[in-house]
Design an enzyme around this catalytic site. Sequence first.
Site, mmCIF file in Angstrom:
data_model
loop_
_atom_site.group_PDB
_atom_site.id
_atom_site.type_symbol
_atom_site.label_atom_id
_atom_site.label_comp_id
_atom_site.label_asym_id
_atom_site.label_seq_id
_atom_site.Cartn_x
_atom_site.Cartn_y
_atom_site.Cartn_z
ATOM 1 N N TYR A 142 0.862 -1.181 0.000
ATOM 2 C CA TYR A 142 0.000 0.000 0.000
ATOM 3 C C TYR A 142 0.899 1.232 0.000
ATOM 4 O O TYR A 142 1.894 1.289 0.720
ATOM 5 C CB TYR A 142 -0.867 0.013 1.273
ATOM 6 C CG TYR A 142 -1.601 1.330 1.459
ATOM 7 C CD1 TYR A 142 -2.906 1.488 0.997
ATOM 8 C CD2 TYR A 142 -0.975 2.425 2.070
ATOM 9 C CE1 TYR A 142 -3.564 2.703 1.133
ATOM 10 C CE2 TYR A 142 -1.625 3.639 2.202
ATOM 11 C CZ TYR A 142 -2.918 3.769 1.737
ATOM 12 O OH TYR A 142 -3.561 4.964 1.868
ATOM 13 N N GLU A 230 -4.089 7.251 -3.535
ATOM 14 C CA GLU A 230 -3.753 5.935 -2.988
ATOM 15 C C GLU A 230 -3.441 4.954 -4.100
ATOM 16 O O GLU A 230 -4.146 4.938 -5.110
ATOM 17 C CB GLU A 230 -4.960 5.357 -2.241
ATOM 18 C CG GLU A 230 -5.042 5.706 -0.789
ATOM 19 C CD GLU A 230 -6.181 4.951 -0.107
ATOM 20 O OE1 GLU A 230 -6.214 4.947 1.121
ATOM 21 O OE2 GLU A 230 -7.036 4.371 -0.790
#
Length: 428
Positions: A142, A230
């Site tokens: 991530y 993101e």
Amino acid sequence: MGRLAEWHEAQPLIRSGQIPGAAFPPPPSAQTSGVAGVKIQEADAKALLSAQGLAIPPFEIARTPGEVETVAKRLLESGASQVVVKAQVLVGGRGKAGGVKLASTPEEAREVGSRILGMDIKGITVRKVMVAAALDIEREYYLGAILDRGSRRVVLMSSAEGGVEIEEVARVKPEAIHRVAADPLLGLHPFQARRLALGVGLHDGLLNQFTAIAQGLFTTMMANDADLVEINPLAVVKETVDGQVQERLVCLDAKITLDDSGLARHPQLEALRDLDEELPTDARARKLGINYIHLDGNIGCMVNGAGLAMTTMDLVQHYGGKPANFLDIGGGARHEVVRGAMELIVADPNVHAILVNIFGGITRGDEVASGLIEAHGQQAREVPMVVRIVGTNAEEAARLLKESRFETAVSLDEAAEKAVALAGGKAR
Ligand code: GDP
Ligand code: MN
């Protein structure tokens, strides 16, 4: 290392990721603006990341199973061993919901596409899919950046728990999230990007790739006035180049939220707003140029000015009622705007009473009164209303309202109390 960088290394604030005197951002996305942000689709987010040089697998958008098949054929012919068909909806967790599927042939892609198109994901109907070249994933990470209002900085976060929603990681394993705060003037330093990479265990060639990606993510954030960027998953994929197996970092999913106050600086980004997924009331409010936020009470409020609108909601609450919305018609609203705002309020079936509170400065009281009278004449259903108008042209407004037998109030206390009574008394 330059002197500036050394100085920065020495700053306790940057080193520990802690801002003195302020608690560091807890669950990351709770810190973003939420209400004002404009979410854009994965495909558009990927295009913005690609513009900053980030590695994105080739993709196209398809709206019918036939189009899915055509695109899949093209990708498979140009070397992809598989394709991935992904629902384009503005919610996370599409994979879990069955909205992300692999296919090995154009026919299979068509079949998978026909299942995903029209599917319901968290209340949203899938109208389009991305068809992308699928890669051989080894590991998932991530990487994200948020505008952290608490520390007033852009904070970047990395985690080795890729593919999992970061809110979930923050809840169950907060130590797995590595954070650095970019400098408002100097940006994200390479050493900070490396810290994020080392935190998740990347080294050698992948470390440098990661550093470039983190820098690109930060530039994407700044270049587009985004609140949130993101990449989840940022994946290490295995590729065979000239008979040699290589590892490469690739952005497989992207999510960007734009700051709508920044959109005026990027007219081309306005087009990325997905009108298919915008709530009709939000679209209507935007066209009227008013600020409307739906809440779950039963007293509709129409006010001019954000501060006065909040005060009005506080007083409604104080007298035991619950506001059905926040609505600021802005300064100098014309009667058409007042009428439109009233339609929005009345369209909410929970609204059992309406409170209009106008402090006339630039806004003319008589203009608001005519708007209210017009709206009342055309209203779809009868809702009791109390109106308080003070300031510019208040006498004229009072005369108009009296002629049309509107319930009025002089003070805001009186108005709020009456509205609560009209809505059937105190809230539970
Ligand atoms: P989300 O569930 O809405 O976050 O959608 P994602 O785009 O993140 O997709 C969910 C999962 O599908 C990812 O975590 C991957 O495991 C998988 N996935 C997405 N793209 C690819 C791909 O190109 N190849 C493979 N093998 N899996 C993929
Ligand atoms: Mn994802």
